[in-house]
Scaffold this motif. Structure first.
Motif, short mmCIF file in Angstrom:
data_model
loop_
_atom_site.label_atom_id
_atom_site.label_comp_id
_atom_site.label_asym_id
_atom_site.label_seq_id
_atom_site.Cartn_x
_atom_site.Cartn_y
_atom_site.Cartn_z
N TRP A 50 0.84 -1.21 0.00
CA TRP A 50 0.00 0.00 0.00
C TRP A 50 0.87 1.25 0.00
O TRP A 50 0.57 2.21 -0.71
N GLN A 55 -3.01 -1.02 -4.61
CA GLN A 55 -4.33 -1.07 -3.99
C GLN A 55 -4.82 -2.51 -4.02
O GLN A 55 -4.28 -3.35 -4.76
N THR A 83 -6.60 -4.77 6.15
CA THR A 83 -7.29 -3.49 5.98
C THR A 83 -8.29 -3.23 7.09
O THR A 83 -8.70 -2.08 7.30
N TYR A 86 -7.40 -0.39 9.91
CA TYR A 86 -7.23 1.05 9.66
C TYR A 86 -8.48 1.83 10.06
O TYR A 86 -9.61 1.38 9.83
N LEU A 89 -10.01 4.39 5.28
CA LEU A 89 -9.63 3.76 4.02
C LEU A 89 -9.90 4.74 2.88
O LEU A 89 -10.86 5.51 2.93
N TRP A 93 -11.55 2.11 -1.99
CA TRP A 93 -11.17 0.82 -1.42
C TRP A 93 -12.38 0.00 -0.97
O TRP A 93 -12.35 -1.23 -1.01
N PRO A 141 -3.96 3.79 3.04
CA PRO A 141 -4.93 3.57 4.11
C PRO A 141 -4.40 4.13 5.43
O PRO A 141 -3.20 4.12 5.69
#
Length: 385
Positions: A50, A55, A83, A86, A89, A93, A141
């Motif tokens: 990332w 992505q 993910t 986080y 985002l 995403w 992110p």
């Protein structure tokens, strides 16, 4: 003291060739207590990807192309977990993560022995470890983002509905009318957004997104995307090596490109299948060359017809808006901004030469299908970084 993970990675990931894979997988298979750390290392490699501009959709696309289905399931599972940590985002995403589908990788792979599972992990990690840096098309992110606007603009909702009907209908003439209306709405939406930004002195700047260009016939598909982007005030640069094009433009135009390209690809594929069935019924067997010529012609014809719709929208806007005198300078300024941003992101591009179109009937059928979908000749291929 060097851990089992470190020894396995040194053998399998940091050496040339495939000889170390068996050694690394054997070490991991014999160490079930290292499973949690093995997974954590995979999430760490994703986080590094990332930060290097990748992505989720980019990673999954590459894994699907270069490895096998167990690797795709493992990558999707790791992406979901990584993910999830986080607070923020990036805007696109959520849709990419939704396309991963529900978490089911562990259940599907329970039949694999530990050595096979370890090999799958190491092969995936080797690919992730070797990902090069890409030009970012958005924040990574975790970065705090401006509050998004509530809901989707009504115009985009109407465009989605029109294109969905165009894809679903079995009547080419109806699809033509619906697609043309959608492009007209897209062009008008772009003009309205440009004038609003100019009137309010909004600090609006071009952005970028990536759109997958999958095999087979990827050159034709990249040409189609290039034509749609150009007709909607954007620039597309095709990265053939990694199977995507980067589209540069203002946000409203990027949304239009994503919607229209997807729809035209669906419509073109459906028309190609129908035309191909007619060819087979007539006793002609030329599937590959027919499809290639069809899609090339379809892409080749699209740009001018979409541009005509855009020009018509500008003419109508000039007739209707009180700011007619300001419209063309605003559009020119945005065109300069998009070109400048594209050149900043990709200072060196080349133009690919289209080769291998040998089926005249495929070309004729593709051109006719493109005409029905409101699509005209372009004399160049997609730009390559």
């Amino acid at each position: 003291m060097e851990s089992v993970i470190d020894k396995a990675f040194a053998a399998a990931l940091y050496s040339d060739g495939d000889d170390g894979l068996d050694t690394g997988a054997s070490l991991l298979a014999a160490a079930p207590d290292a499973d949690a750390e093995l997974r954590r290392r995979g999430e760490e490699y994703l986080g590094r990807a990332w930060r290097r501009g990748w992505q989720p959709a980019d990673v999954v696309r590459l894994v699907r192309r270069d490895l096998d289905e167990p690797h795709v399931r493992l990558a999707a599972d790791l992406i979901r977990t990584e993910t999830g940590g986080y607070a923020h985002l990036p805007p696109r995403w959520a849709a990419q993560l939704a396309e991963l589908g529900p978490a089911e990788a562990p259940a599907r792979d329970r039949g694999q022995d530990r050595f096979t599972r370890a090999t799958t992990h190491l092969q995936l990690y080797r690919l992730l470890l070797r990902l090069p840096a890409l030009e970012p098309v958005g924040p990574p992110p975790g970065d705090a983002l401006p509050a998004p606007a509530e809901g989707e603009p009504r115009t985009l909702t109407r465009i989605r509905a029109l294109l969905a009907k165009a894809e679903a209908t079995g009547y080419p003439e109806e699809a033509e009318v619906l697609t043309a209306k959608a492009q007209e709405l897209m062009a008008r939406h772009s003009l309205d957004e440009a004038l609003l930004a100019a009137r309010t002195h909004a600090k609006d700047a071009p952005g970028a997104c990536r759109i997958g260009v999958d095999a087979p016939y990827e050159t034709a598909k990249a040409m189609l995307l290039d034509a749609v982007a150009a007709a909607n005030h954007c620039r597309a640069v095709w990265n053939e090596a990694f199977g995507f094009s980067t589209v540069v433009g203002f946000e409203a135009d990027l949304e239009s490109v994503e919607l229209l390209h997807t729809s035209l690809l669906v419509q073109g594929t459906a028309a190609m299948t129908t035309a191909e069935a007619g060819q087979r019924a007539a006793g002609r067997k030329r599937t590959k060359t027919f499809r290639q010529a069809f899609l090339m012609a379809y892409a080749h014809r699209i740009g001018g017809r979409l541009a005509e719709a855009g020009e018509h929208a500008v003419t109508e806007a000039e007739r209707e808006t009180r700011d007619a005198a300001a419209l063309l300078p605003v559009l020119a300024a945005r065109e300069v901004a998009v070109t400048g941003r594209a050149e900043e992101m990709f200072p060196e591009t080349t133009t690919t030469r289209v080769r291998g179109v040998t089926d005249g009937e495929g070309w004729a059928h593709g051109t006719a299908a493109a005409d029905r979908a409101r699509v005209a000749p372009r004399d160049r291929g997609p730009a390559l970084p």
